[in-house]
Design an enzyme around this catalytic site. Structure first.
Site, PDB file in Angstrom:
ATOM      1  CE  LYS A  86      -4.247  -1.657   1.575  1.00  0.00           C
ATOM      2  NZ  LYS A  86      -6.012  -1.497   2.401  1.00  0.00           N
ATOM      3  CE  LYS A 113     -13.355  -2.688   0.457  1.00  0.00           C
ATOM      4  NZ  LYS A 113     -11.812  -2.726   1.717  1.00  0.00           N
ATOM      5  CE  LYS A 147      -5.553  -7.760  -1.465  1.00  0.00           C
ATOM      6  NZ  LYS A 147      -5.978  -6.912  -0.175  1.00  0.00           N
TER       7      LYS A 147
HETATM    8  N1  AQP Z   1      -8.920 -10.363  -3.554  1.00  0.00           N
HETATM    9  C1  AQP Z   1      -9.252 -11.250  -2.456  1.00  0.00           C
HETATM   10  N2  AQP Z   1      -9.953 -12.048  -2.252  1.00  0.00           N
HETATM   11  C2  AQP Z   1     -10.294 -13.316  -1.599  1.00  0.00           C
HETATM   12  N3  AQP Z   1     -10.604 -11.934  -0.431  1.00  0.00           N
HETATM   13  C3  AQP Z   1     -10.431 -10.845  -0.053  1.00  0.00           C
HETATM   14  N4  AQP Z   1     -10.846  -9.569   0.160  1.00  0.00           N
HETATM   15  C4  AQP Z   1     -10.042  -8.489   0.531  1.00  0.00           C
HETATM   16  N5  AQP Z   1      -9.445  -8.995  -1.162  1.00  0.00           N
HETATM   17  C5  AQP Z   1     -10.253  -9.682  -1.530  1.00  0.00           C
HETATM   18  C6  AQP Z   1     -10.748 -10.244   1.952  1.00  0.00           C
HETATM   19  O1  AQP Z   1     -11.672  -9.571   2.264  1.00  0.00           O
HETATM   20  C7  AQP Z   1     -11.778  -8.714   3.249  1.00  0.00           C
HETATM   21  C8  AQP Z   1     -12.184  -7.576   3.389  1.00  0.00           C
HETATM   22  O2  AQP Z   1     -11.355  -6.498   3.475  1.00  0.00           O
HETATM   23  P1  AQP Z   1     -10.879  -5.786   3.597  1.00  0.00           P
HETATM   24  O3  AQP Z   1     -11.712  -3.919   3.756  1.00  0.00           O
HETATM   25  O4  AQP Z   1     -10.085  -5.365   5.368  1.00  0.00           O
HETATM   26  O5  AQP Z   1      -9.374  -5.035   3.310  1.00  0.00           O
HETATM   27  P2  AQP Z   1      -8.382  -5.506   2.446  1.00  0.00           P
HETATM   28  O6  AQP Z   1      -7.929  -6.357   2.584  1.00  0.00           O
HETATM   29  O7  AQP Z   1      -7.182  -5.082   2.432  1.00  0.00           O
HETATM   30  O8  AQP Z   1      -9.733  -5.389   1.115  1.00  0.00           O
HETATM   31  P3  AQP Z   1      -9.577  -4.549  -0.084  1.00  0.00           P
HETATM   32  O9  AQP Z   1     -10.637  -5.237  -1.100  1.00  0.00           O
HETATM   33  O10 AQP Z   1      -7.546  -5.036  -1.210  1.00  0.00           O
HETATM   34  O11 AQP Z   1      -9.875  -3.281  -0.094  1.00  0.00           O
HETATM   35  P4  AQP Z   1      -8.913  -1.984   0.518  1.00  0.00           P
HETATM   36  O12 AQP Z   1      -8.883  -1.714  -1.694  1.00  0.00           O
HETATM   37  O13 AQP Z   1      -9.334  -1.036   0.914  1.00  0.00           O
HETATM   38  O14 AQP Z   1      -7.811  -2.883   0.695  1.00  0.00           O
HETATM   39  C9  AQP Z   1     -10.550  -9.587   4.675  1.00  0.00           C
HETATM   40  O15 AQP Z   1     -11.080 -10.173   5.167  1.00  0.00           O
HETATM   41  C10 AQP Z   1      -9.914  -9.861   3.311  1.00  0.00           C
HETATM   42  O16 AQP Z   1      -8.793 -11.028   3.731  1.00  0.00           O
END
Ligand code: AQP
Length: 353
Positions: free
Chosen positions: A112, A225, A222
């Site tokens: 990040k 969002k 991955k």
């Molecule tokens: N690509 C993914 N595949 C499977 N699981 C995923 N998770 C996130 N992306 C994937 C799971 O979703 C939950 C919530 O995630 P988060 O909001 O805590 O943040 P993150 O893991 O950093 O997810 P994002 O979507 O990538 O958000 P941003 O971009 O805001 O950081 C977690 O349980 C995660 O494992």
């Protein structure tokens, strides 16, 4: 007494099918067997820049997504992280036992912080700006971006506080969060050793299927969002035409045969999405498309996604903001006594009067 689970999602963008398949779907299945606490982690979201109006909207939207996915507020507690100040209070305590080296190892922080651009400003001897250059992660060549906020670095301490506050035993998350859960275990053991038995040692509850859904525009990263391109993900609130368009544009590997192999990561990811949403094994999907090309497969995949999203979105749209805010308030009331009791215990053990 049932075992306790805790998990959360950041209101940091549009929730996608990766969040659903990797985490939320699993919560729905677990809520009958465990005492479940599900949080909208707004304090985590602000570790990257958020527009206040959008953050307010997204926080309610995430709660609506939990409910539309089938999380039952009668069985579980659903609340907003910032409504329980003990999360930040315990984070501070954990900050005093966490090491810089623990946090520096975290791959999410490395990823990040590299993605956030840094502005390089060059001035002449009179202090006049002669050059301004935005340095993206690539230009920084993998070096740490020094303009990153401390919150992003400390993100795992806040996550550990979320988990440890409720005597959580299982944390159902996607595979990308395993390193943070491992650190939480280390911190709990470190605290217990120093101050006496206080925290339960949690375990990660990762589902093998849907472990990591990859980006549609880049199968090496991955689905995320906060991705810069919306062609990276299928949002849970995307309409049918958007889904068709995104799947059409999704990258595929060379060749034309539908194969489920590691040397075709883009196709493998699309087959995974298909099989998880249509409740089929990947081999069954491959068999179905024997002798057919990418176009047939992608057209059908879009329809499988749309079929899944339709009832989900119907429920989502039927929920009013006020109704959801009421549920979140009740959820916070449910967990507050637990959080207060744990903080009281922590303070006593540490000698804080
Ligand atoms: N690509 C993914 N595949 C499977 N699981 C995923 N998770 C996130 N992306 C994937 C799971 O979703 C939950 C919530 O995630 P988060 O909001 O805590 O943040 P993150 O893991 O950093 O997810 P994002 O979507 O990538 O958000 P941003 O971009 O805001 O950081 C977690 O349980 C995660 O494992």
């Amino acid at each position: 007494m049932n075992k306790k689970i805790f998990s959360g999602v950041q209101p940091s963008g549009n929730l996608h099918i990766g969040n659903y398949l990797g985490a939320i779907k699993n919560w729905v299945e677990l809520q009958d067997k465990y005492d479940s606490v599900f949080c909208v982690v707004d304090l985590h979201a602000i570790t990257t820049p958020q527009d206040p109006e959008e953050l307010r909207k997204k926080t309610i939207e995430v709660a609506k997504i939990y409910l539309a996915a089938g999380i039952d507020p009668e069985k579980c507690a659903i609340f907003i992280q910032s409504h329980i100040p003990e999360h930040t209070e315990l984070t501070w305590i954990l900050n005093t036992i966490i090491r810089m080296s623990d946090l520096s190892r975290m791959t999410q922080f490395k990823d990040k912080s590299r993605a956030i651009s840094a502005k390089a400003v060059h001035k002449n001897s009179k202090g006049e700006i002669i050059e301004e250059k935005v340095m993206t992660g690539e230009l920084l060549g993998g070096r740490t971006n020094k303009n990153i906020n401390v919150g992003l670095f400390d993100y795992p301490a806040l996550m550990a506080a979320d988990i440890l506050l409720y005597d959580t035993e299982v944390v159902p998350v996607g595979e990308d969060q395993l390193q943070h859960i491992e650190l939480t275990r280390v911190l709990a053991k470190r605290f217990n050793q120093k101050f006496g038995e206080t925290f339960k040692i949690p375990e990660a509850g990762v589902v093998k299927e849907g472990m990591r859904i990859m980006g549609l525009d880049d199968p090496t990263k991955k689905m995320s969002k906060s991705a810069t391109s919306e062609y990276n993900y299928i949002g849970l609130t995307d309409d049918a035409d958007t889904v068709r368009n995104k799947i059409k544009k999704a990258v595929t590997d060379s060749g034309s045969e539908i194969k489920y192999t590691d040397d075709k990561p883009a196709l493998k990811n699309l087959i995974n999405i298909y099989s998880l949403l249509d409740d089929k094994k990947p081999e069954e999907v491959v068999e179905k498309y024997k002798g057919k090309g990418y176009a047939d497969f992608k057209n059908d995949l879009a329809e499988v996604i749309i079929k899944f999203l339709e009832p989900f979105q119907e429920k989502f749209n039927s929920l009013s903001d006020d109704e959801v805010l009421g549920i979140l308030k009740k959820g916070a009331e449910k967990v507050r006594p637990m959080a207060e009791a744990k903080m009281k215990e922590v303070k006593e053990k540490m000698g804080l009067i």
